[in-house]
Design a protein around this motif. Sequence first.
Motif, short mmCIF file in Angstrom:
data_model
loop_
_atom_site.label_atom_id
_atom_site.label_comp_id
_atom_site.label_asym_id
_atom_site.label_seq_id
_atom_site.Cartn_x
_atom_site.Cartn_y
_atom_site.Cartn_z
N UNK A 1 0.83 -1.19 0.00
CA UNK A 1 0.00 0.00 0.00
C UNK A 1 0.86 1.24 0.00
N UNK A 2 0.48 2.20 -0.75
CA UNK A 2 1.23 3.45 -0.80
C UNK A 2 0.39 4.57 -1.35
N UNK A 3 -0.85 4.26 -1.65
CA UNK A 3 -1.70 5.28 -2.23
C UNK A 3 -3.11 5.16 -1.70
N UNK A 4 -3.85 6.22 -1.77
CA UNK A 4 -5.23 6.23 -1.32
C UNK A 4 -5.96 7.35 -2.04
N UNK A 5 -7.27 7.39 -1.84
CA UNK A 5 -8.08 8.43 -2.48
C UNK A 5 -7.61 9.81 -2.04
N UNK A 6 -7.18 9.93 -0.78
CA UNK A 6 -6.75 11.24 -0.27
C UNK A 6 -5.49 11.76 -0.97
N UNK A 7 -4.71 10.87 -1.59
CA UNK A 7 -3.46 11.29 -2.22
C UNK A 7 -3.59 11.54 -3.72
N UNK A 8 -4.80 11.48 -4.25
CA UNK A 8 -4.97 11.71 -5.69
C UNK A 8 -4.54 13.12 -6.08
N UNK A 9 -4.76 14.08 -5.20
CA UNK A 9 -4.36 15.45 -5.52
C UNK A 9 -2.84 15.56 -5.70
N UNK A 10 -2.06 14.72 -5.00
CA UNK A 10 -0.61 14.71 -5.20
C UNK A 10 -0.25 14.25 -6.61
N UNK A 11 -1.01 13.27 -7.14
CA UNK A 11 -0.78 12.84 -8.52
C UNK A 11 -1.00 14.00 -9.49
N UNK A 12 -2.09 14.72 -9.25
CA UNK A 12 -2.38 15.84 -10.16
C UNK A 12 -1.36 16.95 -9.99
N UNK A 13 -0.77 17.08 -8.82
CA UNK A 13 0.30 18.08 -8.66
C UNK A 13 1.48 17.74 -9.55
N UNK A 14 1.82 16.47 -9.64
CA UNK A 14 2.89 16.07 -10.56
C UNK A 14 2.52 16.35 -12.00
N UNK A 15 1.22 16.10 -12.33
CA UNK A 15 0.78 16.38 -13.69
C UNK A 15 0.85 17.87 -13.99
N UNK A 16 0.51 18.70 -13.00
CA UNK A 16 0.60 20.15 -13.21
C UNK A 16 2.05 20.57 -13.41
#
Length: 427
Positions: A291-306
């Motif tokens: 485990x290393x990801x969750x729904x709460x960390x989706x915004x971090x993914x989008x930060x990388x995309x930004x």
Amino acid sequence: MTASDLAQWRRPGPTPEQRRVDVLIGIAVAALTLLNMTLATSSGMLVFPHVPQLPEQVFWVLLITVPLCWRRRWPEAVAIIVSAAYIGGQVRSSPEQQLSTGVLFAAIYALGAWGRERRRANWIRVGIIAAMFVLIFVNLTILLVQGSDQEFERASGFLPPLLAVIVNGLLVNVLAFGFAYFFGETAWTAARREHQLELQAEELRASQAEARELAVAEERLRIARELHDVVAHHVSVMGVQASAGRRVLEKDPAKARAALTSVEQSARTAVDELRRMLSLLRQSGEPVDMAGGSVERIDDLLANAREAGLETTLGTYGDTVELPESLSQAIYRVVQEAVTNTIKHAAASTIDVRIRYLAHEVEIDVTDNGRGVVSAQRVGGMGLIGMRERVTAHDGVLETGPVGDAPTRRGFRVRARFPLTRVAVEA
């Protein structure tokens, strides 16, 4: 093992140890029978009034008892020889009858327990028993013809003496031969059942070995999927940022510095993820939890995309509910794979992520405005396969494909729906 295999099964022959035991038993029985013959002739307790000479008496005893040395090796031949010798001894008025009768029953039992050809073994046993009853009938007939009242002068029962002798002889022999036949058949059936259990145990061991191999293969696939999800995302972002930094290195050093900073951060994150997974893999005796990801960390993914140059939006709709850790991680990995594919392949400028909490399911919708047709051709990639496996593992439904109708369609959509009924039970 099928029913036909059981019907055709033949019991293996005796082991060398069992053969040695049979020889010792045969010799011991022969010696005891000779002793019993000597005692019977010496005491005058003879069944027949006239007995043959001593050499012939010994001959009949040995012919009946010695074949027991091979009763499990050649049960059919032993049964035939013993029964023929028994009848011959009866005809020649052999004085030994007690142990010889027991040897006959043992031969019939051995044929039932060790006969390899079941049909032939059954017919031989039935034939021997029938021959013995013919012999009994002949002896009773002689008794009826030659008997006298003096032989029954001490009879005191309420049945006629002759009738009592006939019923007693028939009853005792029916029980004796019936038990010899029944227990021989029971022993053979027990041996076949033991063989069947051994085969089932072997099949179970093979199935367990196959299950272990399958578990190893599944674990390897899981590791490969996790490595792909974690590393590919960060490496993709690093590639985009490095490319952007190279282009603006001379024109705009500030932007190049920001791009390199993002590359550095992504590299550290990837290394941390790899170190965490490897440390989990090195732990023995415990289930591996990646485990290393969750729904709460989706915004971090989008930060990388930004940071990679995409315009991102994240929307959450409906009343949020607490999700199990496995489901939350699966949603995170689905979004991560979709964002990674957009960065690597879509040539998109925007990406929109929406999380909808519905009455009976939670829906994840990731849409970009890139090359939808090109993206749709990537259905055989490792990422989409892993994505589909994650969704299927939670009884969900995955939809992937271009947005809009040809030829004006543009963009690619990943939509996953997970049922909430199962979530509520797990929670």
